[in-house]
Write an enzyme that holds these catalytic residues in place. Structure first.
Site, PDB file in Angstrom:
ATOM      1  CG  LEU A 212      50.093  36.462  52.143  1.00 43.65           C
ATOM      2  CD1 LEU A 212      51.274  36.154  53.057  1.00 43.65           C
ATOM      3  CD2 LEU A 212      50.581  36.972  50.795  1.00 43.65           C
ATOM      4  CG  HIS A 213      46.625  32.325  47.393  1.00 44.04           C
ATOM      5  ND1 HIS A 213      47.588  31.721  46.613  1.00 44.04           N
ATOM      6  CD2 HIS A 213      46.292  33.464  46.743  1.00 44.04           C
ATOM      7  CE1 HIS A 213      47.797  32.439  45.537  1.00 44.04           C
ATOM      8  NE2 HIS A 213      47.029  33.519  45.595  1.00 44.04           N
TER       9      HIS A 213
ATOM     10  CG  HIS B 143      50.756  34.947  47.895  1.00 43.02           C
ATOM     11  ND1 HIS B 143      49.381  34.919  48.013  1.00 43.02           N
ATOM     12  CD2 HIS B 143      51.038  35.936  47.037  1.00 43.02           C
ATOM     13  CE1 HIS B 143      48.857  35.871  47.251  1.00 43.02           C
ATOM     14  NE2 HIS B 143      49.835  36.492  46.645  1.00 43.02           N
TER      15      HIS B 143
ATOM     16  CD  GLN C  43      50.001  46.288  41.431  1.00 42.49           C
ATOM     17  OE1 GLN C  43      51.084  46.534  41.943  1.00 42.49           O
ATOM     18  NE2 GLN C  43      49.651  45.044  41.112  1.00 42.49           N
TER      19      GLN C  43
ATOM     20  CE  LYS D 144      47.809  33.631  39.244  1.00 39.85           C
ATOM     21  NZ  LYS D 144      47.074  34.632  38.453  1.00 39.85           N
TER      22      LYS D 144
ATOM     23  CB  SER E 168      44.521  33.424  41.301  1.00 35.47           C
ATOM     24  OG  SER E 168      44.147  34.775  41.246  1.00 35.47           O
TER      25      SER E 168
END
Ligand code: PAF
Length: 285
Positions: A33-34, A37, A61, A151, A187
């Site tokens: 997480l950053h 988030h 994915q 985003k 990101s």
């Protein structure tokens, strides 16, 4: 903050809140997480009584050439950050809980058209994995609302379409892109940038912004605008996958007589080890 690893106990917790009349907001993540988030969590907090976040690195994915095993797993640090934001519950299931019959015979959800263009053309199967896991998470948790970052604009539109077409009773909310002061969209992939590349990276935002401003000013030579954007990115040292003007709601090719507010400008480019993506909705200018 309570942490759940099993579907049944997570679902029971959410249902108990809902029986009390509380609105449950959900933020799905793959962890690591950053600030981007955490803004989604804050958004969910503003529009819900309870917030559930999930941390699940979804194997379906990742393409064969993408590093699923190398994807950073930082559950302890993620958990601390979520707790500090006042998240009520964390759902962190093992792969065997989400895909109990293994990965070879998974029932999948393919959103036709939308999944196969732009990033989908460069990452075959990626959006089928995303739509599948998000649908499963919605069924497992049964939240009232879910917040996604704009985003990942194509992902956001795919989830909206999946929910609409399958009549999933979850309201999908798109949250504004969190940016560094120089415009670079936050990101996890930015961590792959070397210091010199980090200086170059905001060019993607600037180029998309420049195209969006031209559209707003009335320019409609789409091919010319896209080609110019592509060339500028190449000149600063990026390898663009695409620079594309699309209709905002469907991601279809644009037509000149649409009002500018109906356009979105999307781009993806490789820079060193990172693949950066970004977009500008002309309506936001
Ligand atoms: O955007 C992401 O982090 C992932 O694609 C998501 C939505 C959590 C599904 O795995």
């Amino acid at each position: 903050m309570e942490t759940y690893h099993q579907i049944e106990s997570m679902r029971a917790r959410v249902r108990a809140w809902q029986v009390e009349g509380e609105v449950v907001g959900f933020v799905p993540t793959m962890g690591n997480l950053h600030e981007g988030h955490l803004r989604l969590v804050r958004h969910a907090r503003r529009i819900s009584d309870r917030v559930v976040a999930s941390v699940f690195v979804n194997p379906t994915q990742f393409g064969p050439s993408e590093d699923f095993d190398g994807y950073p797993r930082t559950l302890e640090a993620d958990s601390e950050q979520l707790r500090a934001e006042g998240t009520d519950a964390l759902f962190a299931p093992p792969v065997s809980e989400v895909y109990p019959r293994g990965l070879d015979h998974v029932v999948t959800i393919h959103v036709p058209g939308l999944s196969d263009i732009l990033c989908g053309a460069h990452r075959p199967g990626h959006f089928t994995g995303v739509a599948t896991v998000v649908c499963k998470l919605f069924n497992m948790i049964a939240p009232d609302r879910a917040v996604f970052g704009r985003k990942d604009f194509q992902q956001y539109q795919i989830i909206r379409r999946m929910v609409a077409d399958l009549n999933v009773p979850v309201e999908v909310i798109g949250s504004e892109t969190a940016r560094a002061p120089d415009g670079l969209a936050l990101s996890s992939r930015n961590a792959y940038l070397e210091p010199a590349e980090r200086q170059i990276a905001p060019a993607l935002y600037r180029e998309l912004h420049c195209i969006a401003s031209s559209l707003k000013a009335g320019e409609r030579d789409f091919l010319q605008l896209e080609a110019q954007g592509w060339e500028h990115l190449r000149r600063v040292g990026m390898q663009p996958d695409y620079v594309s003007i699309r209709r905002r709601d469907t991601l279809e090719e644009p037509v000149p007589d649409l009002p500018a507010s109906q356009f979105v400008v999307l781009g993806a480019a490789r820079l060193g080890r990172a693949r950066l993506i970004d977009n500008i909705e002309v309506a936001d200018l």
